[in-house]
Design an enzyme around this catalytic site. Structure first.
Site, PDB file in Angstrom:
ATOM      1  N   ILE A 133      45.603 -52.069  22.658  1.00  0.00           N
ATOM      2  CA  ILE A 133      45.793 -53.502  22.852  1.00  0.00           C
ATOM      3  C   ILE A 133      44.537 -54.244  22.426  1.00  0.00           C
ATOM      4  CG2 ILE A 133      46.094 -55.346  24.575  1.00  0.00           C
ATOM      5  CD1 ILE A 133      48.637 -53.744  24.125  1.00  0.00           C
ATOM      6  N   LYS A 134      44.723 -55.280  21.615  1.00  0.00           N
ATOM      7  CA  LYS A 134      43.627 -56.187  21.287  1.00  0.00           C
ATOM      8  C   LYS A 134      43.826 -57.474  22.080  1.00  0.00           C
ATOM      9  CE  LYS A 134      41.551 -59.057  17.705  1.00  0.00           C
ATOM     10  NZ  LYS A 134      41.729 -59.726  16.403  1.00  0.00           N
ATOM     11  N   GLN A 135      42.774 -57.903  22.762  1.00  0.00           N
ATOM     12  CA  GLN A 135      42.874 -59.095  23.589  1.00  0.00           C
ATOM     13  C   GLN A 135      41.552 -59.852  23.587  1.00  0.00           C
ATOM     14  OE1 GLN A 135      44.252 -61.796  24.900  1.00  0.00           O
ATOM     15  NE2 GLN A 135      45.759 -60.470  25.957  1.00  0.00           N
TER      16      GLN A 135
END
Length: 350
Positions: A236-238
């Site tokens: 996940i990129k956040q």
């Protein structure tokens, strides 16, 4: 600990480097490490080809074998216009220089568009893992609208030798349902072909901004992360959380007082820890974005973000504009400094 980290962090150094997380204890997390894929990912339903390709990312570059990743993403030519992105350093209009920066910067992978990576695939696909970004927010249409639309097919990424695909969903936007459906289908196909899947779990809704920008609140971004791992994203990129209480401000949806009273605090590491927790307690790695380039303090901000991510239990950083909007030698140095944080055993999990 390397003194340069303390020097860069300045007055924040004691708070960021000595903080002990008393919200969600690290013992409850699946933490990055050399055995992360063996210990965690192999327990999932991912096939052997996905394990091999995901491992190729974790085993490449200066962070190879650590369980952490440093990725160079350059899709801003679509997202923000080529002029806005590359005018500060016109060399990066040439796709080859994007890949060269990732290689010389010791990155685990390079993330970019079908066009950029396709142009140089035969020269570089076997030299650094390719992560193809398959959808984008196109900003040439006037009046401007915000949507993520597919720019190609997963099979194209497979054919150019990519080991992973990436996509963005604007959770909270009117178009989110369609984007979720599209990305779910693309990720299923990518996994079938053996490619890993990275998801940019961004928020987009004008109601999330009211004096304070709650697009970066721990509670709302945490829920976006939870939706992302439900779609079987492998990473996940956040955006790193900067505040909290987005649910309460919007007065919509469901949350619990325990999120704010026990599972988070105002400390940036605790806010990021909640983001990690929402990624199945770290079973899916969380990488934070490096953010826009702001000039002279880019190195400070990049190192700060890396320290928070690592100490929270995150998996790494994906930083683009801070690196490519400057001469290549300076971009390489910035990327290496980010990586040095993850290589420093004295920067510990909080």
């Amino acid at each position: 600990m390397s003194h340069w980290i303390e020097d860069l962090l300045g007055v924040e150094a004691p708070s960021l480097l000595e903080h002990e997380c008393r919200t969600i204890d690290q013992s409850r997390l699946s933490l990055p490490g050399p055995d992360f894929i063996d210990a965690v990912v192999t327990q999932s339903d991912r096939n052997a080809r996905v394990l091999r390709n995901l491992s190729s990312i974790f085993q490449h570059g200066r962070l190879a074998g650590t369980g952490y990743v440093s990725i160079l993403p350059v899709d801003q030519g679509v997202e923000h216009s080529a002029g806005a992105s590359f005018a500060p350093n016109p060399d990066y209009f040439d796709p080859e220089n994007i890949v060269r920066l990732a290689i010389e910067g010791g990155c685990n992978a390079v993330a970019s568009t079908f066009g950029v990576l396709g142009q140089v695939a035969r020269k570089y696909a076997h030299k650094i893992p390719f992560l193809v970004k398959i959808n984008h927010n196109e900003l040439l249409t006037y009046p401007t609208h915000y949507d993520q639309i597919l720019f190609g097919q997963v099979d194209q990424a497979f054919d150019m030798g990519a080991v992973a695909v990436g996509a963005t969903i604007y959770f909270g936007s009117p178009e989110a349902d369609r984007q979720i459906t599209e990305v779910a289908e693309c990720f299923a196909r990518a996994h079938e072909l053996g490619m890993a899947c990275f998801l940019w779990c961004y928020l987009r809704n004008s109601a999330f901004k009211n004096g304070t920008d709650y697009h970066v609140s721990a509670d709302l971004t945490g829920q976006a992360n939870h939706l992302g791992v439900t779609l079987q994203a492998d990473v996940i990129k956040q955006k790193q959380a900067e505040n909290n209480g987005g649910y309460n401000m919007v007065n919509f949806g469901k949350t619990s007082p325990l999120v704010y009273d026990e599972l988070t605090s105002d400390h940036p590491i605790d806010l990021c820890r909640y983001q990690v927790a929402c990624c199945y307690m770290g079973r899916v790695g969380l990488i934070n974005s490096g953010g826009a380039s702001s000039g002279s303090d880019d190195l400070v901000q990049a190192v700060r973000t890396a320290v928070i991510n690592k100490r929270a239990g995150g998996t790494g950083l994906i930083s683009g504009r801070k690196a490519f909007q400057r001469p290549m030698s300076e971009g390489v140095q910035l990327l290496n400094r980010i990586q040095d944080v993850y290589m420093d055993d004295n920067v510990t999990i909080a």
